[in-house]
Motif scaffolding. Sequence first.
Motif, short mmCIF file in Angstrom:
data_model
loop_
_atom_site.label_atom_id
_atom_site.label_comp_id
_atom_site.label_asym_id
_atom_site.label_seq_id
_atom_site.Cartn_x
_atom_site.Cartn_y
_atom_site.Cartn_z
N ILE A 22 5.43 -3.00 9.45
CA ILE A 22 5.55 -3.10 7.96
C ILE A 22 6.91 -3.27 7.42
O ILE A 22 7.22 -4.07 6.66
N THR B 12 9.09 -4.96 9.04
CA THR B 12 9.34 -6.20 9.34
C THR B 12 9.01 -7.18 8.11
O THR B 12 9.62 -8.20 7.86
N GLY B 13 7.77 -6.86 7.59
CA GLY B 13 7.47 -7.66 6.43
C GLY B 13 6.07 -7.81 6.33
O GLY B 13 5.52 -8.82 5.45
N MET B 14 5.26 -6.82 7.06
CA MET B 14 3.83 -7.14 6.71
C MET B 14 3.51 -6.17 5.72
O MET B 14 4.21 -5.07 5.28
#
Lengths: 267, 297
Positions: free
Chosen positions: A102, A104-106
């Motif tokens: 999350i 990281t960018g999800m």
Amino acid sequence: MINLLKIELKKIVTNKTFWVLTGLYVLLLGLVFFGVQSVINEISTNASKTSPISIPKVSIYNFPEIWQNLTYIAGFFKIFLAVVVIIFITNEFSFKTIRQNIITGMSRFDFLLSKLQFLFLLSFGATLFIIITGLILGFINSSNISVTIIFSKFVFIFAYFLEVFSFLTFALLIGFLVKKSGLAIGLLLLYNYIIEPIIVYKLPDGIDEYMPLRAISNLIDIPNTALMQLVGVNFRDYIAFTDVAVCIGYTALFTFLTYLILKKRDL
Amino acid sequence: MSEIVLSLNKISKRFGRIKAVDELSLEVEKGNVFGILGPNGSGKTTTLGIILDVINPDSGYFQWFGKTPTKYERKKVGSIIESPIFYPYLSAVRNLKIIADIKGIPYNDIDRVINIVDLMERKNSKFKTYSLGMKQRLAIAAALLGNPQALIFDEPTNGLDPQGIAEIRELILTVASEGITILLASHLLDEVQKTCTHVAILEKGRKLSSGKVEDVLNESGTVEISSENLEELYVTINNCDIVKSVMRQGDKLTVKLDKKASSTDLNNFLFKKGIVLSHLTIRKKTLEKYFLEQLNE
């Protein structure tokens, strides 16, 4: 979508636990598929010796009945795949990698979507395994082979896919709920083998079949063999529309509940 | 007008009865090296968790790059939170590929960041075989992947040996010199002083003060002095207009200076009055002392 699948595959492909467990599943189910006929033969010959009337020979590998026979048997082993799912979901919590994903960018929804793709892939693989072994066993043992006959009861294959996928979404929910692998597997086994059977036993007929795991397993009924008909029982040799609807309903519910948990929780 | 990279507006978060973050507001401008300074349990990690969307705040809101944050804003931020987190059974390269996939970055950037942290030789080893220092370096490589516009460090030097600490600080300064905005949480006053341009001081989730490091952590404020004749020194210094207060401590005087004054000004003043100091030290503030001061005011 494809990207999420790529990520999910990277997490699995080099994982030893995954291959050991799925390998065991394939081996075990393969042995059962190939060995079950001789067990049935044994039973019927023994029974013939004492029975006043002759017991008909039963072959479970005949097209098109083979599809119901194999999918029914495989239904008992789906718990194995559910354990694989739980291990992989709870790993994300114990390694804290869900948090890192999350960060990281999800999005949380992406994460759920990637896990659903994993379930889809696993269900698809399990279904493919049945199709392949079914075709092999069917061609070896059936006398009557034509394309129409082979695929006339192929609907059981689709039903089996739905059965496994629904069951795995239940495992997904438990994994997200409990987060610890041992506890989650324990809870799954306990609910599957003890809690729900007791509830089903206590509930009046007609309602009990709507309990989630019961409903999922109900999709494919006990195969009608000549032996069964002799005893006078008659099971469903088709897939009922209401069963499919109930099953899809539960799948949606489990997925939605998992999403709610994921959304509300601090990671 | 400088660009606001990150802004927090009255963010609050409770864990049961404990207020982890209490109406916290912050603004980080582009190019800042912004330190969040506070003792353990002051809400630093919770704050970082909130702005990275892994912890849901109870109230308040925050913005990245002037927008209500989505996953797309997070993709432009590299973060190292607490301990390095990777899939233990995967190699460094595979772990970085997953991160590249999530951020939508081509794989050819992976070798670059592995080179920066000097892990080339071990790049195909499984993460679980790494030493703590190597894990920390891989975390930095992961954060640098894809040239992020902002970097977040949470206690970046925790558990490292002196050489590792120096390397990390060096790296932060290098990255900062390229104009990347940095947010750094630390409980070490020294670390913040050495690396940051701006600072916010947190205690029990509340912001005690914030601003430029030299304003907030002004350390030239307090000096210790003594001379042959302490009595004469004491009388003289009380008549000096750059001195705010004087306190006797054994054979030394602890002198608080006016904000604008330096120790040189004080020395000059005394020299003109014919007093030669036998001792002059600038009192470095420790975080504990800083907090005591802040709470007394």
